[in-house]
Design an enzyme around this catalytic site. Structure first.
Site, PDB file in Angstrom:
ATOM      1  CG  ASN B 147       0.658 -10.237  18.199  1.00  0.00           C
ATOM      2  OD1 ASN B 147      -0.366 -10.600  17.643  1.00  0.00           O
ATOM      3  ND2 ASN B 147       1.459  -9.338  17.670  1.00  0.00           N
ATOM      4  CE1 TYR B 274       4.908  -9.831   7.777  1.00  0.00           C
ATOM      5  CE2 TYR B 274       4.526  -9.008   5.563  1.00  0.00           C
ATOM      6  CZ  TYR B 274       4.053  -9.341   6.826  1.00  0.00           C
ATOM      7  OH  TYR B 274       2.741  -9.145   7.147  1.00  0.00           O
ATOM      8  CD  GLN B 275      16.200  -8.785   4.859  1.00  0.00           C
ATOM      9  OE1 GLN B 275      15.839  -8.695   3.687  1.00  0.00           O
ATOM     10  NE2 GLN B 275      17.460  -8.863   5.222  1.00  0.00           N
ATOM     11  NE  ARG B 276       9.138  -4.329   9.211  1.00  0.00           N
ATOM     12  CZ  ARG B 276       8.005  -4.480   9.876  1.00  0.00           C
ATOM     13  NH1 ARG B 276       7.878  -4.053  11.105  1.00  0.00           N
ATOM     14  NH2 ARG B 276       6.996  -5.102   9.339  1.00  0.00           N
ATOM     15  CG  HIS B 429       3.699 -12.119   4.055  1.00  0.00           C
ATOM     16  ND1 HIS B 429       2.485 -11.599   4.414  1.00  0.00           N
ATOM     17  CD2 HIS B 429       4.213 -12.707   5.173  1.00  0.00           C
ATOM     18  CE1 HIS B 429       2.272 -11.839   5.701  1.00  0.00           C
ATOM     19  NE2 HIS B 429       3.286 -12.522   6.183  1.00  0.00           N
ATOM     20  NE  ARG B 454      -1.707  -6.148   9.068  1.00  0.00           N
ATOM     21  CZ  ARG B 454      -0.826  -6.883   9.731  1.00  0.00           C
ATOM     22  NH1 ARG B 454       0.102  -7.541   9.077  1.00  0.00           N
ATOM     23  NH2 ARG B 454      -0.875  -6.984  11.039  1.00  0.00           N
ATOM     24  CG  HIS B 480       2.030  -6.165  -8.822  1.00  0.00           C
ATOM     25  ND1 HIS B 480       0.925  -6.928  -8.521  1.00  0.00           N
ATOM     26  CD2 HIS B 480       2.678  -5.947  -7.648  1.00  0.00           C
ATOM     27  CE1 HIS B 480       0.911  -7.179  -7.217  1.00  0.00           C
ATOM     28  NE2 HIS B 480       1.954  -6.593  -6.667  1.00  0.00           N
ATOM     29  CD  GLU B 681       2.898  31.002  -9.433  1.00  0.00           C
ATOM     30  OE1 GLU B 681       2.952  32.023 -10.127  1.00  0.00           O
ATOM     31  OE2 GLU B 681       1.891  30.659  -8.781  1.00  0.00           O
TER      32      GLU B 681
END
Lengths: 751, 751
Positions: B147, B274-276, B429, B454, B480, B681
């Site tokens: 950060n 994480y790419q973004r 990750h 998270r 998965h 419906e």
């Protein structure tokens, strides 16, 4: 069958005698569209985009059906099955084709309607009752008369549209073989279906009345309006949903159906989901009567209740236009449904051209193909629409408006909506949930009413009909956000008892936008027990969003166990109390809905304090702050126990339990406070503003609650328990400080 | 602290000596905006709505911050807490204010940046490490260096914008007290953070490099580009997520970070979420280098991988623009995020003006305030945008493109999307899910990847950080849609092992839109076990929607228990097999994710047959049809066991289990088929089209499956297990019939 044949033969005679004399006296079309209307419409074609788009949509649908050919199969299936859906599509298409014939003057549409009607006329006399046996009133084309009535309501319109185009011989064939026996089957042939106060009968009445109008058969019209004079129904007969067939005053027919279930405020006692369903036959038959029997003044009946009810129905929607789930109701039904297009257009046309209805029509994106639809399209085209505004409102229930009611409290920008129920039972579709509520933010349910357990028209789920969990869960009190005593439902979950009673309004006041409040009392849900609930939507400017303050006071003759569930939706974020999570999940109880809840965890309180619970739903944060005392519990539950077919959603619930208590006071604040964006990943106001609430006064006359919160908030809310006079002056000393105010409550700075 | 003081003193000296000489040689601004760009922008103001709107938005935000005053609090909180969010808002606002000063030439913005920077310069020398101790690399302003690096990346830009406006004295104060020590702290002060291949380091490199460029400090720029020459990090050191700090080749710095994690196809090994996040420092530093060090040719590096990766990232979105959840990923993150606005604008400007990017920019509704943003606004204004088309694509993983990959299969109208994963581990990750998939319809997940556990920046949930269920559930294989052997995760759920391996592509073929297919092999997830999975998206025109055909072949040396989970989302509608619902819910297992699943029911098969399971999600219907044999089981599960804090969603799963099996073949069809409207419906195509599937051939060379369905469908699918040559001719006789084809598979009429 033999009796049927004789009746049929008599009708042949009747028609042969009567029709010639009447055929010329009645103009066609005259139900939902008139000769004059057709001329007006044709003049405006191409000028009004909303009308033209609607016409084009209908044309595309009907043309596709025409090119795929007519199919009139032998009835066989439940709803969702082929023959059911086919006959349904047939009547919908015929009605549209009839209108297209009138508006476009293209004979192919008349031919299509005629040819299909002829096939029905060939088949109908050969049919006995529908092979599926579940209904209390089996139909012929469908498994229940209700759907047969749907068929006739739509098909009458189609017949009306091509009436004059048909030859006399063709009309005679249709009326003798199809329409007259069809109308008789639905009326004299099925008094239990036809002669009651119920949405089923409304459809039946409208069906018989409309075909009566087309055929100019006044006998049918009279039956439709006033019911069968003699029906031989036993007084305690019930329908499939467990509702009584007969009402006490014994009235029936369309006018009685219009009189009874609608309150003077236009609230329909079954709730908005069924009102939207009933709206169509009410309005379409009313329109037909308006055109063909103007002398009846149908739209003025009972202080124009029919048009008033359209506005009420629109007010009973969330910000997306979805109807509130009250009683039996499938979620997601909205004012986009076709019956509401009819309702909005007719209400605009016959109800004084309220331009906010044009706003709804714009969102619906279509109008009906009639004079009314054209006027709406014209209004939209002239840009006269103004926003439809939802307000805080109170709606009385009961034919005379004296059987409790329903209140809706809304924040200024409509972002927060509280729906509070203190109605009568709501006929056979009613749930056992006096003084319950649900909460919406921005059109999302936050604290939910479960709705019904039924997957309408999804055949794999019990033929698309009500599933047994509708009784074992959805109707039970524990499935709602209201008090349960001793794990039993209100009125023992018994329709016979529930139907006798209703809650009573204590007071409603939405005049102050900072503190909007509803208070009601229920004295019959449990023996010797009085429940008094007050809910206020309070706006503290620095808090961004209003919060909901909730006082539920219970007085009982004997000690009991009280459960107050909160059916929140979303993901728990933080528990402000200790609890033990359950390693193995077992059902919370054995009956009255408890058998469907798995216990996930339990918190036991050791002393008087505040318990808080925060959750997140649709990227908004919420916190419940509740006053708890020693030995009280919070139970964390989840739906799904004893539900092997997965008919229920796995929704969560949190239950505040007080045991061995005679008189109890539940006080809490439900607080929306902030939001989250998964795109910016920023959480705004993720924490509650409320710091502490405490009961600082409590006797039979008054309850005083201190509310402390961020930004130095320190307020007191005092409720007068027995004096609801709005002009009454009160003086009360609490902890040595004198509070003075006028009316049944005060919310002011603490002294 | 003592060492720090000495270092600081040396810098004072260094700056005093060096700055005067360089101050004039470097023009400012020169990072994300240039002097020439400012002139161009000012000329176009008021002419380009998208730019003007973006400017206005930024101005409103910054003006609001200016009027509410500067706050630079002593660092204290984790993310979600006040001081964290305040410092974050500060750097975001400074960066914007700097740009506003340049574009609007209004001094108040420069004053705001200067005053805030001065407060930081006052505070920074007084700070020791952040009081929160959780990070492997604690920051000073924030709990982690990451950060702090964010802060410097943004603040460098602000400083660049007001550089020339500041006095020399002011610049010296800022550089001596704030920027230089800040850059040193992030680099030499934190080699474990700075000197690795990881998105953390990318931020660190960019931060140090960008402030180096502004200060014209080549030493910092060199460190940023090539890393610290000597870092003294132990070879096995790990970060908080359990990832290794050091890579084998020991390279570090920005260029290595650009080289390593991106494949030649522009796929970033950690996955799109994480790419973004990494995109922003990659692109913003690249742009700065392009402006200030054009000789580096940064945008051409590795065959223009940086610009290529923007397109790849955009392709890894569902129809709503949300990134696919792969590895650690928070759902809902989309190309609306601000780093993608930067990415799209820079990619357009520096990457050949692909006009389909304008389409994305229009949906983003804003552009960055720079030359690039202005060009995008101009393109949009000239109406040159064309639709952004998502395609079926294959992306290699690994720096050299030889470590497996990721494939996306899409139906023609993009309505159905299959994401199939056969990548490398994805650094720290990464999840343990070789050969897993997820399925989307119309932007809704239908068969889900759970994502991460998270709640980013929601402080109540563990400070907004990774929760322990991320390891115990989200990373585990059973979470998965892929095979689990003996209730253990791939690579024993161990990063050290997983990092060594990757799956291998067998073949990918999207050239035939009727049968798009991906096939890959994994040989290392379990010892002595080979998994080969082939998934095809098959379009049968009369079925309306394509279906997904899935063959998973497992060969093992020893008998084992195999579980293949289906993480469907929605409401079960129909079970086409017998099962016993569980009255009391217990966890399915004790470890590797199984401890989080409650067993809700179990179906045991007595003979070879097809098992079907239908569900409804977001008003669409789906059916799984699976071949089952004697003694196999279907387990119905639900998340939530051993999750007392409710960190997990209560999502459902259905698991196909084969016990005591050496070689196994899982064959199934996943079929979207129809829809439901809660308004009309009506249920359309609520039932599956598939009637029967059967394995009719199975040896080491070939698998043949017969597929029978509605409308007389009778097809055969044959897969060559060991020959993936697309030009290879095959001849195979099954049940006396000869099949001939070319390539690794055939899908043809059964003979």
């Amino acid at each position: 069958m033999c009796m049927n044949r004789i009746v049929q033969a008599l009708h042949v005679l009747y028609l042969l005698v009567l029709i010639p004399g009447h055929a010329s006296s009645q103009e066609h079309p005259s139900l939902t569209i008139t000769k004059e209307g057709v001329v007006n419409i044709q003049r405006e074609l191409g000028e009004l985009p909303l009308f033209d788009v609607s016409l084009e949509q209908v044309k595309v649908q009907v043309d596709a059906e025409i090119s795929s050919g007519i199919d009139v199969p032998i009835p066989k299936d439940y709803s969702g099955g082929y023959t059911h859906e086919r006959h349904k599509l047939n009547y919908l298409t015929m009605q549209k084709a009839g209108l297209l014939y009138q508006v476009l003057d293209d004979e192919k549409y008349a031919i299509y309607v005629r040819d299909m009607l002829m096939q029905y006329a060939d088949m109908y006399p050969t049919l006995s009752l529908h092979p599926k046996e579940r209904s209390y009133a089996r139909g012929k084309l469908f498994w229940q008369c209700l759907n047969d009535a749907n068929w006739l309501v739509y098909t009458s319109q189609a017949y009306d549209c091509i009436y004059e185009w048909l030859s006399k011989k063709q009309r005679q064939d249709l009326e003798i073989n199809l329409f007259r026996p069809f109308a008789d089957f639905l009326s004299t042939g099925n008094p239990k279906f036809f002669n009651r106060i119920h949405n089923h009968s409304t459809w039946g009445n409208a069906a018989v009345g409309m075909i009566g109008l087309v055929m100019d058969d006044d006998e049918l019209v009279q039956k439709a309006l006033y019911g069968l004079p003699d029906d031989n129904i036993e007084p305690n007969a019930k329908d499939n949903d467990g509702g009584f067939i007969k009402t006490e005053n014994g009235k029936s027919g369309f006018l009685a159906n219009l009189d009874e279930p609608f309150s003077p405020d236009g609230y329909y006692t079954e709730g908005p989901y069924y009102q939207r369903y009933a709206m169509y036959p009410f309005l379409i038959f009313a329109q037909s009567l308006h055109n063909a029997r103007p002398e009846l003044g149908i739209f003025e009946f009972k202080d124009s209740v029919l048009l008033k009810s359209v506005n009420t129905l629109l007010q009973l929607t969330d910000k997306n236009g979805d109807f509130f789930a009250l009683n039996d109701a499938q979620k997601g039904m909205s004012y986009q449904t076709s019956s509401l297009v009819t309702a909005v257009d007719l209400s605009y046309y016959y109800g004084g051209k309220d331009t906010s209805l044009l706003h709804i029509a714009e969102q619906q994106g279509k109008v009906i193909l009639s004079d009314a639809g054209m006027e709406v399209a014209k209004g939209v085209n002239q840009n006269t629409s103004r926003p439809f505004k939802r307000k805080s409102m109170q709606f009385s229930d009961g034919a005379n408006g004296k059987q409790g009611g329903l209140s809706v409290l809304r924040s200024k920008d409509e972002s927060l909506t509280l729906v509070f129920k203190y109605t009568a039972q709501g006929l056979s579709h009613g749930h056992y949930d006096k003084l319950s509520y649900s909460l919406y933010e921005q059109g999302n349910e936050v604290v939910q009413d479960y709705g019904m357990v039924r997957y309408v028209n999804i055949e794999q789920k019990g033929g698309g009909n009500y599933l047994k969990e509708n009784n074992t869960w959805a109707k039970q009190t524990i499935a709602h956000n209201t008090l349960v005593k001793d794990e039993t439902s209100h009125f023992q979950g018994t329709y016979e008892i529930g139907s006798k009673y209703h809650s009573n309004l204590y007071f409603f006041d939405a005049s102050n936008s900072k503190v909007q409040i509803i208070s009601a009392v229920e004295s019959n849900a449990y023996t010797d027990t009085q429940m008094h609930r007050t809910m206020a939507m309070i706006e503290e400017e620095t808090y961004g969003k209003p919060f909901v303050f909730d006082i539920l006071r219970v007085n009982s003759q004997k000690p009991a166990k009280y459960d107050l569930p909160l059916h929140y939706l979303g993901q728990p974020i933080q528990f402000g109390f200790d609890y033990q999570a359950t390693a193995t999940l077992e059902p919370l109880g054995t009956a009255n809905g408890y058998q469907h809840i798995f216990l996930e965890g339990k918190g036991q309180f050791r002393k008087k304090s505040n318990a808080t619970f925060s959750w997140m739903h649709q990227n908004h944060f919420y916190t419940l702050t509740t006053i708890v005392s020693q030995n009280e519990q919070f139970l964390l539950g989840r739906l799904g126990a004893n539900d092997p077919q997965y008919n229920l959603r796995r929704d969560p619930v949190i239950i505040h339990r007080k045991e061995k208590t005679k008189d109890a006071l539940f006080v809490s604040i439900m607080e929306p406070h902030g939001s989250y964006s998964p795109v910016t990943e920023m959480a705004k106001n993720a924490k509650s503003n409320i710091e502490h609430i405490e009961i600082i006064y409590n006797n039979k006359d008054y309850i005083g609650v201190q509310i402390k919160g961020k930004n130095w908030l320190d307020k007191i809310f005092i409720l007068a328990n027995t004096e609801n006079d709005k002009s009454k002056k009160h003086r009360l000393t609490i902890n040595g400080k004198l509070y003075e105010w006028v009316g049944p409550y005060t919310y002011q700075n603490k002294k």
